[in-house]
Design an enzyme around this catalytic site. Structure first.
Site, PDB file in Angstrom:
ATOM      1  N   HIS A 109      -4.687  -0.043  -0.640  1.00 62.66           N
ATOM      2  CA  HIS A 109      -5.598   0.584  -1.484  1.00 62.66           C
ATOM      3  C   HIS A 109      -6.320  -0.810  -2.346  1.00 62.66           C
ATOM      4  O   HIS A 109      -5.669  -1.929  -2.614  1.00 62.66           O
ATOM      5  CB  HIS A 109      -5.201   1.316  -2.383  1.00 62.66           C
ATOM      6  CG  HIS A 109      -5.116   2.512  -1.602  1.00 62.66           C
ATOM      7  ND1 HIS A 109      -5.283   3.956  -2.222  1.00 62.66           N
ATOM      8  CD2 HIS A 109      -4.488   3.015  -0.467  1.00 62.66           C
ATOM      9  CE1 HIS A 109      -4.747   4.911  -1.395  1.00 62.66           C
ATOM     10  NE2 HIS A 109      -4.372   4.334  -0.142  1.00 62.66           N
TER      11      HIS A 109
ATOM     12  N   GLU B 195      -7.063  -1.304  -5.174  1.00 63.80           N
ATOM     13  CA  GLU B 195      -6.315  -1.280  -6.771  1.00 63.80           C
ATOM     14  C   GLU B 195      -5.021  -1.984  -6.329  1.00 63.80           C
ATOM     15  O   GLU B 195      -4.567  -3.031  -7.174  1.00 63.80           O
ATOM     16  CB  GLU B 195      -6.098  -0.033  -7.486  1.00 63.80           C
ATOM     17  CG  GLU B 195      -7.351   0.796  -7.920  1.00 63.80           C
ATOM     18  CD  GLU B 195      -7.682   1.995  -6.535  1.00 63.80           C
ATOM     19  OE1 GLU B 195      -8.404   2.561  -6.914  1.00 63.80           O
ATOM     20  OE2 GLU B 195      -6.892   1.705  -5.439  1.00 63.80           O
TER      21      GLU B 195
ATOM     22  N   CYS C 143      -6.346   6.966  -7.006  1.00 61.87           N
ATOM     23  CA  CYS C 143      -5.269   8.268  -6.367  1.00 61.87           C
ATOM     24  C   CYS C 143      -3.938   8.080  -7.401  1.00 61.87           C
ATOM     25  O   CYS C 143      -3.771   7.261  -8.101  1.00 61.87           O
ATOM     26  CB  CYS C 143      -4.978   7.945  -4.983  1.00 61.87           C
ATOM     27  SG  CYS C 143      -4.054   6.425  -4.401  1.00 61.87           S
TER      28      CYS C 143
ATOM     29  N   CYS D  77      -2.120   4.684  -6.577  1.00 62.28           N
ATOM     30  CA  CYS D  77      -2.788   3.654  -7.386  1.00 62.28           C
ATOM     31  C   CYS D  77      -2.719   3.907  -9.026  1.00 62.28           C
ATOM     32  O   CYS D  77      -2.299   2.899  -9.713  1.00 62.28           O
ATOM     33  CB  CYS D  77      -4.100   3.387  -7.176  1.00 62.28           C
ATOM     34  SG  CYS D  77      -4.365   2.996  -5.344  1.00 62.28           S
TER      35      CYS D  77
END
Length: 178
Positions: free
Chosen positions: A47, A49, A77, A80
């Site tokens: 992801h 992040e 999410c 993260c």
């Protein structure tokens, strides 16, 4: 946020959901940046992040990112949000809310849970419309490309990604009740 949006655009160009992140050091200088790379790398944890946090940790030579600010185009999410807490980021700034999977305000508030040992400051809704527009355009484009011509695995992945990244609440969508 404009730098994070540029990272989101790069992610979308290689077929990933257009989410971008930038990590700023205590002095405000850019330490690292990244966009979603799950499709690009085949890594489910890639992801935006996490990509930015990994690059920043490598740049500073340690996992503690004390005093840093993470700027991301979509509400993180749970994975993260956990990585943000674990890395000791001081401040989180995000754009669009994620009503389906957001773990900072929408569904949960992982980063400010008083039971955890670190709680970053949160600033939300920065350029939210612009951030959400990237996601809307990406998924609209996917739907118009001949979705039925894609293999079943890709269809399943796109449906799941769209659900996770949909920034609108089903409460605001009367068709969701049908």
């Amino acid at each position: 946020m404009r730098l994070a949006l540029a990272e989101a655009d790069r992610a979308g160009q290689h077929g990933d959901v257009p989410i971008g992140a930038v990590l700023l050091g205590p002095d405000g200088a850019v330490l690292a940046a990244g966009g979603n790379e799950r499709e690009l790398t085949g890594d489910p944890t890639a992801h935006a992040e996490v990509v930015a946090l990994r690059r920043a940790a490598a740049a500073v030579g340690e996992w503690r990112l004390t005093g840093c600010t993470l700027v991301v185009t979509l509400e993180p999410c749970t994975m993260c949000a956990g990585a943000i807490v674990a890395s000791r980021v001081e401040r989180l700034v995000f754009g669009a809310f994620d009503e389906k999977a957001g773990a900072v305000a929408s569904l949960w508030d992982v980063v400010r849970d008083p039971r955890l040992n670190h709680r970053p400051q949160v600033v939300s809704g920065v350029l939210a419309d612009e951030c959400a527009a990237r996601l809307d355009a990406f998924f609209a484009g996917r739907r118009s490309v001949g979705f039925d011509d894609l293999d079943e695995g890709t269809q399943v992945g796109l449906r799941a990604a769209e659900q996770r990244c949909d920034h609108r609440s089903d409460r605001d969508n009367p068709e969701a009740d049908q």
